[in-house]
Design a protein around this motif. Structure first.
Motif, PDB file in Angstrom:
ATOM      1  N   LEU A  97      -2.646  16.386  10.335  1.00 22.76           N
ATOM      2  CA  LEU A  97      -1.782  15.331   9.811  1.00 22.76           C
ATOM      3  C   LEU A  97      -0.389  15.404  10.430  1.00 22.76           C
ATOM      4  O   LEU A  97       0.205  14.378  10.786  1.00 22.76           O
ATOM      5  N   LEU A  98       0.135  16.618  10.564  1.00 18.83           N
ATOM      6  CA  LEU A  98       1.472  16.785  11.128  1.00 18.83           C
ATOM      7  C   LEU A  98       1.504  16.405  12.601  1.00 18.83           C
ATOM      8  O   LEU A  98       2.502  15.859  13.092  1.00 18.83           O
ATOM      9  N   LYS A  99       0.431  16.669  13.308  1.00 13.53           N
ATOM     10  CA  LYS A  99       0.367  16.318  14.731  1.00 13.53           C
ATOM     11  C   LYS A  99       0.551  14.818  14.933  1.00 13.53           C
ATOM     12  O   LYS A  99       1.381  14.383  15.740  1.00 13.53           O
ATOM     13  N   GLU A 133       2.973  29.073   3.607  1.00 14.86           N
ATOM     14  CA  GLU A 133       2.002  28.211   4.287  1.00 14.86           C
ATOM     15  C   GLU A 133       2.567  27.623   5.569  1.00 14.86           C
ATOM     16  O   GLU A 133       1.898  27.589   6.607  1.00 14.86           O
ATOM     17  N   ILE A 134       3.793  27.158   5.519  1.00 20.35           N
ATOM     18  CA  ILE A 134       4.451  26.531   6.660  1.00 20.35           C
ATOM     19  C   ILE A 134       5.948  26.611   6.411  1.00 20.35           C
ATOM     20  O   ILE A 134       6.390  26.722   5.261  1.00 20.35           O
ATOM     21  N   THR A 135       6.731  26.587   7.466  1.00 20.79           N
ATOM     22  CA  THR A 135       8.180  26.598   7.334  1.00 20.79           C
ATOM     23  C   THR A 135       8.761  25.352   7.971  1.00 20.79           C
ATOM     24  O   THR A 135       8.199  24.811   8.937  1.00 20.79           O
ATOM     25  N   MET A 136       9.878  24.904   7.426  1.00 23.07           N
ATOM     26  CA  MET A 136      10.542  23.732   7.982  1.00 23.07           C
ATOM     27  C   MET A 136      11.434  24.083   9.166  1.00 23.07           C
ATOM     28  O   MET A 136      12.036  23.197   9.767  1.00 23.07           O
ATOM     29  N   PHE A 158      10.190  17.080   8.706  1.00 28.33           N
ATOM     30  CA  PHE A 158       9.282  17.738   7.774  1.00 28.33           C
ATOM     31  C   PHE A 158       9.278  17.030   6.419  1.00 28.33           C
ATOM     32  O   PHE A 158       8.207  16.786   5.831  1.00 28.33           O
ATOM     33  N   ALA A 159      10.455  16.693   5.912  1.00 25.33           N
ATOM     34  CA  ALA A 159      10.533  16.033   4.607  1.00 25.33           C
ATOM     35  C   ALA A 159       9.913  14.642   4.654  1.00 25.33           C
ATOM     36  O   ALA A 159       9.224  14.223   3.711  1.00 25.33           O
ATOM     37  N   GLU A 160      10.140  13.924   5.741  1.00 24.20           N
ATOM     38  CA  GLU A 160       9.559  12.588   5.858  1.00 24.20           C
ATOM     39  C   GLU A 160       8.042  12.663   5.979  1.00 24.20           C
ATOM     40  O   GLU A 160       7.317  11.805   5.459  1.00 24.20           O
TER      41      GLU A 160
END
Length: 586
Positions: A516-518, A272-275, A231-233
């Motif tokens: 983007l995350l996909k 919004e989203i969780t890590m 997630f951080a990267e």
């Protein structure tokens, strides 16, 4: 009604109609420009005050005749037929090459609820909102805020013959577009540079996905775990900034994240989203990202039923092999008795000869002038004896260097027979029972013990073998590293499995980060970083005290009388048999 008042109302009506026709003509110009940039085939239209569907019929006919598109008209009427079907969204009927049109008076109208529900999973399509000319320009700010809350990135607002676009990164701002400026497109692609956009999320312990450690040199809290690293990267790669909402909060080593609370925050649009990756989220609250992994979810069972050391002598061969060897002794005895020139007078000597051949020992008799058949049989028996004795000794030496166990729990029937209790998080009990065979669900439910997330993790980390624990395989691979040097393992990953859930990042519905995350997760999977981070994080957890290596290697144990108990039994039976034969012969 006075004549002056009637004339005034008529004048207002004519002016409104003329303004409406002029606005529709401008909308035709805008849609024509959008079609020149990128054609589309489907046009959902959402109509609200002050427009009526009948007023838009000429515009809809123009769309059909000039742009060759299919239209879907929704007026937001509070009837049962017009209510969106959440299980059959518009996405099931149209492709993503669509352009949606919304005619509204303001951002607070109910038509936007229909837009939100019907365009579910279609946030990547282009959207043009017509804001009534009666509204002041100040209404644009609330309207763009509404569009951003619904996560529409490719959206324009047409107001008083002007076009406005917006950019939410890093904070929301809107700007005017010039229709005559062909150097700039109306709907640019989704930016990959988020320009310092802030993503706020809490970070709690959730081994091995996310956990907090303290730097021994600086005393600062550091976050580890493959969930955090990915997630951080991802945020760093897209120039976004991560803010930990609960930074500075002290978390005990035995605590664990409450995913029910996290999901509720997402459903309330407060997060919004969780890590913290998880196996699912209620569809009314949010969605999961592209899967980090699809992992088997099975029960971690305590290792039991250790075999007594005196039974190790039987372990090299299966019981069917022992029966086959006994039959082989009888068969070889008969063959040697028939073929051996010096053994035909003594059946006992033939039996002794068969045992010697099978154990690769020297023959008790000396044969002079053997026949060719006897020579070939003796040669084959020598090879067989060599293989059997060496195979047995190799298997036995391997068994003596490890702790052998008997039958383990690998089925639901064995689980019920041994009354093995299962420690499960309270909110995961229904999901677990759904995976149990229906005819065993009631019996398994009696074995399920509910617990908080922290209580479950503390029991597992303290090696509480009273319970079994349902965990996905990536968690097991992490916890199993504790016993990588142990001669006698404490836990094992059983074959009692409860499905193969998808593990992803919970996020709000139709999140702008989903696409983007996909693609980022797919690149991470292709490079093998997932497994690398899983192993490297174990070392951090080991130094932080979350994990510890198990060193339960047995000390040197010499062979004693009890270890050779089975051999003494065999010797005693041999003596008794020899005595019986001696008595019978005399």
């Amino acid at each position: 009604m006075p004549l002056a008042t009637r004339l005034l109302l008529l004048l207002l009506l004519v002016t409104t109609c003329r303004a409406g026709f002029e606005d529709l003509a401008f909308m035709q110009t805008v849609t024509r420009r959008a079609a020149d940039e990128q054609p589309w085939t489907n046009t959902p239209l959402f109509v609200s005050y002050p427009m009526a569907v009948e007023d838009l019929n000429p515009f809809i006919a123009w769309l059909h005749n000039n742009l060759s598109v299919t239209s879907y008209v929704f007026d937001g009427a509070p009837t049962l037929a017009s209510m969106p079907n959440t299980y059959n969204p518009l996405r099931n009927h149209i492709k993503t090459d669509a352009l949606s049109l919304v005619f509204c008076y303001g951002s607070e109208e109910i038509i936007f609820w229909h837009v939100d529900e019907r365009l579910r999973k279609l946030r990547s399509v282009r959207l043009i909102v017509y804001l009534s000319s009666r509204r002041h320009k100040s209404a644009l700010n609330l309207l763009f805020l509404k569009l951003w809350n619904m996560q529409f990135l490719h959206a324009l607002v047409v107001h008083q013959h002007k076009i406005y676009g917006y950019n939410p990164y890093p904070t929301l701002r809107y700007f005017e577009l010039q229709l005559d400026d062909r150097s700039k497109v109306l709907f640019p692609a989704q930016p990959r540079d988020l320009s310092g956009y802030v993503v706020s999320t809490p970070a709690e312990n959730d081994l091995p996905r996310v956990f907090l450690v303290r730097d021994q040199r600086t005393g600062a809290h550091l976050i580890r775990g493959f969930g955090y690293r990915i997630f951080a990267e991802f945020l760093r790669r897209h120039n976004a900034r991560l803010v930990i909402s609960n930074a500075g909060r002290e978390l005990a080593a035995g605590t664990s994240v409450d995913m029910t609370y996290i999901h509720q925050l997402i459903g309330d649009n407060r997060l919004e989203i969780t890590m913290h990756p998880y196996v699912g989220i209620d569809r009314q609250l949010g969605i999961l990202s592209y899967p980090l992994t699809i992992a088997q979810n099975c029960l971690i069972m305590p290792v039991r039923n250790e075999i007594p050391r005196y039974m190790y002598l039987l372990r090299p061969f299966h019981w069917s092999s022992w029966l086959l060897l006994l039959a082989a002794v009888a068969y070889i005895s008969l063959a040697l008795h028939w073929l051996g020139p010096g053994l035909s007078a003594s059946p006992g000597l033939s039996l002794l000869e068969a045992l010697c051949q099978l154990l690769f020992l020297s023959s008790p008799t000396r044969i002079y002038g053997p026949s060719v058949r006897y020579f070939l049989v003796a040669l084959q028996l020598s090879v067989l004896g060599f293989i059997v004795t060496n195979w047995y000794s190799n298997q036995l030496s391997s068994s003596l260097t490890a702790t052998l166990v008997g039958e383990q729990v690998d089925t639901f029937e064995q689980l019920i027979a041994q009354q093995q209790r299962i420690l499960v998080k309270h909110h995961e009990i229904p999901m677990l029972l759904q995976q149990v065979p229906p005819h065993l669900e009631r019996q398994v439910s009696y074995l399920v013990v509910g617990a908080d997330a922290g209580e479950q993790v503390r029991a597992l980390l303290s090696f509480n073998t009273t319970y079994s624990y349902p965990f996905t395989v990536e968690r097991w691979e992490f916890f199993a590293l504790q016993q990588q040097y142990a001669q006698k393992p404490i836990y094992r990953y059983s074959s009692v499995c409860l499905g193969a859930p998808v593990i992803g990042y919970p996020m709000r519905r139709d999140s702008h980060l989903e696409s983007l995350l996909k693609h980022f997760i797919m690149r991470v999977q292709g490079t093998g970083l997932f497994q690398y981070w899983l192993v490297s994080d174990f070392n951090d957890a080991l130094r932080a005290g979350f994990m510890r290596l198990i060193d339960n290697s047995d000390n040197f144990k010499a062979l004693n009388l009890d270890t050779l108990r089975l051999a003494w039994y065999v010797l005693l039976c041999g003596w008794l048999l020899a005595a019986l034969v001696f008595v019978c012969e005399h």
